[in-house]
Design a protein around this motif. Structure first.
Motif, PDB file in Angstrom:
ATOM      1  N   ASP A 255      -5.999   0.533  -7.078  1.00 51.38           N
ATOM      2  CA  ASP A 255      -7.233   0.605  -6.294  1.00 51.38           C
ATOM      3  C   ASP A 255      -7.018   1.414  -5.018  1.00 51.38           C
ATOM      4  O   ASP A 255      -5.954   1.348  -4.389  1.00 51.38           O
ATOM      5  CB  ASP A 255      -7.707  -0.796  -5.901  1.00 51.38           C
ATOM      6  CG  ASP A 255      -8.478  -1.503  -7.003  1.00 51.38           C
ATOM      7  OD1 ASP A 255      -8.777  -0.859  -8.026  1.00 51.38           O
ATOM      8  OD2 ASP A 255      -8.776  -2.701  -6.835  1.00 51.38           O
ATOM      9  N   SER A 256      -8.058   2.132  -4.625  1.00 52.64           N
ATOM     10  CA  SER A 256      -8.008   2.861  -3.354  1.00 52.64           C
ATOM     11  C   SER A 256      -8.082   1.893  -2.186  1.00 52.64           C
ATOM     12  O   SER A 256      -8.755   0.858  -2.255  1.00 52.64           O
ATOM     13  CB  SER A 256      -9.163   3.856  -3.270  1.00 52.64           C
ATOM     14  OG  SER A 256      -9.015   4.882  -4.229  1.00 52.64           O
TER      15      SER A 256
ATOM     16  N   ILE B 160     -10.334  -2.676   0.069  1.00 51.53           N
ATOM     17  CA  ILE B 160      -9.666  -2.320  -1.175  1.00 51.53           C
ATOM     18  C   ILE B 160     -10.723  -2.220  -2.265  1.00 51.53           C
ATOM     19  O   ILE B 160     -11.520  -3.140  -2.461  1.00 51.53           O
ATOM     20  CB  ILE B 160      -8.590  -3.346  -1.555  1.00 51.53           C
ATOM     21  CG1 ILE B 160      -7.498  -3.376  -0.468  1.00 51.53           C
ATOM     22  CG2 ILE B 160      -7.980  -3.022  -2.907  1.00 51.53           C
ATOM     23  CD1 ILE B 160      -6.396  -4.379  -0.722  1.00 51.53           C
ATOM     24  N   GLY B 161     -10.732  -1.081  -2.951  1.00 52.11           N
ATOM     25  CA  GLY B 161     -11.769  -0.847  -3.954  1.00 52.11           C
ATOM     26  C   GLY B 161     -13.107  -0.648  -3.277  1.00 52.11           C
ATOM     27  O   GLY B 161     -13.211  -0.115  -2.170  1.00 52.11           O
TER      28      GLY B 161
ATOM     29  N   GLY C 229     -13.202 -10.875  -3.725  1.00 50.23           N
ATOM     30  CA  GLY C 229     -13.371 -10.118  -4.950  1.00 50.23           C
ATOM     31  C   GLY C 229     -12.033  -9.834  -5.603  1.00 50.23           C
ATOM     32  O   GLY C 229     -10.987 -10.275  -5.130  1.00 50.23           O
ATOM     33  N   VAL C 230     -12.070  -9.087  -6.693  1.00 56.53           N
ATOM     34  CA  VAL C 230     -10.868  -8.760  -7.456  1.00 56.53           C
ATOM     35  C   VAL C 230     -10.304  -7.426  -6.997  1.00 56.53           C
ATOM     36  O   VAL C 230     -11.051  -6.459  -6.811  1.00 56.53           O
ATOM     37  CB  VAL C 230     -11.178  -8.714  -8.967  1.00 56.53           C
ATOM     38  CG1 VAL C 230      -9.967  -8.231  -9.764  1.00 56.53           C
ATOM     39  CG2 VAL C 230     -11.618 -10.089  -9.465  1.00 56.53           C
TER      40      VAL C 230
ATOM     41  N   VAL D 232       0.848  -1.195   0.000  1.00 57.84           N
ATOM     42  CA  VAL D 232       0.000   0.000   0.000  1.00 57.84           C
ATOM     43  C   VAL D 232       0.881   1.241   0.000  1.00 57.84           C
ATOM     44  O   VAL D 232       1.760   1.393   0.860  1.00 57.84           O
ATOM     45  CB  VAL D 232      -0.927   0.024   1.225  1.00 57.84           C
ATOM     46  CG1 VAL D 232      -1.797   1.289   1.216  1.00 57.84           C
ATOM     47  CG2 VAL D 232      -1.810  -1.221   1.242  1.00 57.84           C
ATOM     48  N   ALA D 233       0.670   2.122  -0.968  1.00 64.76           N
ATOM     49  CA  ALA D 233       1.405   3.384  -1.057  1.00 64.76           C
ATOM     50  C   ALA D 233       0.498   4.539  -0.659  1.00 64.76           C
ATOM     51  O   ALA D 233      -0.714   4.495  -0.894  1.00 64.76           O
ATOM     52  CB  ALA D 233       1.931   3.593  -2.468  1.00 64.76           C
ATOM     53  N   GLY D 234       1.099   5.577  -0.060  1.00 64.72           N
ATOM     54  CA  GLY D 234       0.346   6.789   0.255  1.00 64.72           C
ATOM     55  C   GLY D 234       0.046   6.979   1.723  1.00 64.72           C
ATOM     56  O   GLY D 234      -0.306   8.087   2.151  1.00 64.72           O
TER      57      GLY D 234
END
Length: 346
Positions: free
Chosen positions: A335-336, A262-263, A329-330, A246-248
């Motif tokens: 993705d956020s 995620i997403g 899920g995918v 995870v970046a940010g």
């Protein structure tokens, strides 16, 4: 006015009755919805890297998207840690802690054909392939202990065992075994109450040959922080073998994650900090263990468990977070990522 009051009162009773009914019947979607209303998640960053490790302790495949399953990440025919190298004499499982050159073994699966390559100095040599349909049809099943629990797997045969023995420099004969859902296993990943200060969730996760959790995540800032302590030397995410980067978010933000999303809907519960061992000192480019015991030695200077958790983790520094999936899920690179935080670290 009286009619409006009565209508509002009746609506309140109905809503209360619905909430009570949904909670008493264990409705998971309703619990998640209610939790989101009371304790909303906040956006913390984006997915920057995704890794699948088809063979435990061997080289990871970086992918741009993956399906999150109960057993871990999947992409096309790749499944995370569904193959395991074992000692052919004792049937005990092996990792790069015993055979460091295992990190150079790269794997691909296409049309149900498993291909292994020795990945040295950015080149590939010594290739071997087997058909997994033949393995399942003809192979015997081997049972092995993964830590303290027994799991079966299909034996991938003499030829690939001999190839692995030569490639990783083992003095003992080796076998590669293949996990297929449905084979006999006594493995169930159940969190222990001494894994963190906060209340440890009561849950049971599945695994093929993963250690203690089907997922592990690290923030990019945590690795950047570690690398800032070295001059002229940089460690890779491959030293730490996460599934999700995870970046940010801030460095070591993962210490405080209770749950992440995620997403739009893929959810995970975070239940254990990841304790680190000598595996981190193996150079993923060369398969050589560092004589200076880095980065493990530096991590021990500032990432040992605090307080009462030291009794659990002792001299193993903490770096990353282990997770189980709640809503499959995918997920994709870019993705956020959203998090719900705990009250205290770990």
């Amino acid at each position: 006015m009286r009619l409006n009051t009565e209508v509002a009162f009746a609506a309140g009773i109905s809503a209360g009755a619905l909430i009570a009914y949904e909670l008493s019947n264990g409705s998971s979607w309703f619990r998640l919805w209610l939790k989101d209303q009371l304790y909303p998640m906040v956006r913390i960053g984006t997915v920057s890297e995704l890794y699948i490790h088809p063979i435990k302790s061997c080289r990871a495949q970086m992918v741009n998207e993956a399906l999150c399953t109960d057993f871990g990440l999947a992409h096309d025919e790749l499944r995370d840690r569904h193959f395991l190298i074992i000692n052919a004499t004792t049937n005990k499982f092996l990792t790069a802690r015993q055979l460091p050159k295992m990190v150079l073994v790269e794997s691909e699966i296409k049309n149900n054909k498993l291909t292994l390559m020795l990945h040295e100095a950015n080149s590939r040599r010594s290739i071997i392939s087997i058909n997994l349909d033949d393995v399942i049809t003809n192979a015997k099943i081997i049972s092995t202990l993964v830590w303290e629990n027994k799991t079966n797997g299909y034996d991938c045969g003499d030829e690939i065992g001999e190839w692995l023995q030569k490639s990783v420099g083992s003095e003992e004969p080796l076998r590669l075994i293949y996990f297929v859902p449905g084979v006999s296993t006594s493995r169930a990943l159940v969190p222990e109450q001494n894994w963190q200060f906060n209340k440890v969730p009561q849950r049971t996760d599945k695994a093929a040959y993963a250690d203690l959790a089907p997922y592990m995540a690290i923030s990019q800032a945590s690795l950047d922080n570690l690398n800032s302590k070295f001059e002229g030397r940089q460690f890779s995410m491959r030293n730490f073998r996460p599934n999700i980067v995870v970046a940010g978010c801030p460095e070591f933000d993962e210490d405080l994650w209770d749950e992440i999303r995620i997403g739009s809907h893929v959810r995970f519960t975070c239940f254990k900090p990841c304790e680190r061992c000598v595996f981190t000192t193996i150079d993923p480019r060369t398969g050589v263990r560092g004589a200076d015991i880095e980065p493990l030695k530096t991590l021990r200077q500032y990432r040992l468990a605090p307080g009462a958790l030291r009794e659990t983790y002792k001299q193993s520094p903490l770096f990353g977070v282990e997770m189980g999936v709640d809503e499959a899920g995918v997920i994709k690179v870019g993705d956020s990522v959203y998090a719900r935080y705990k009250s205290t670290p770990f």
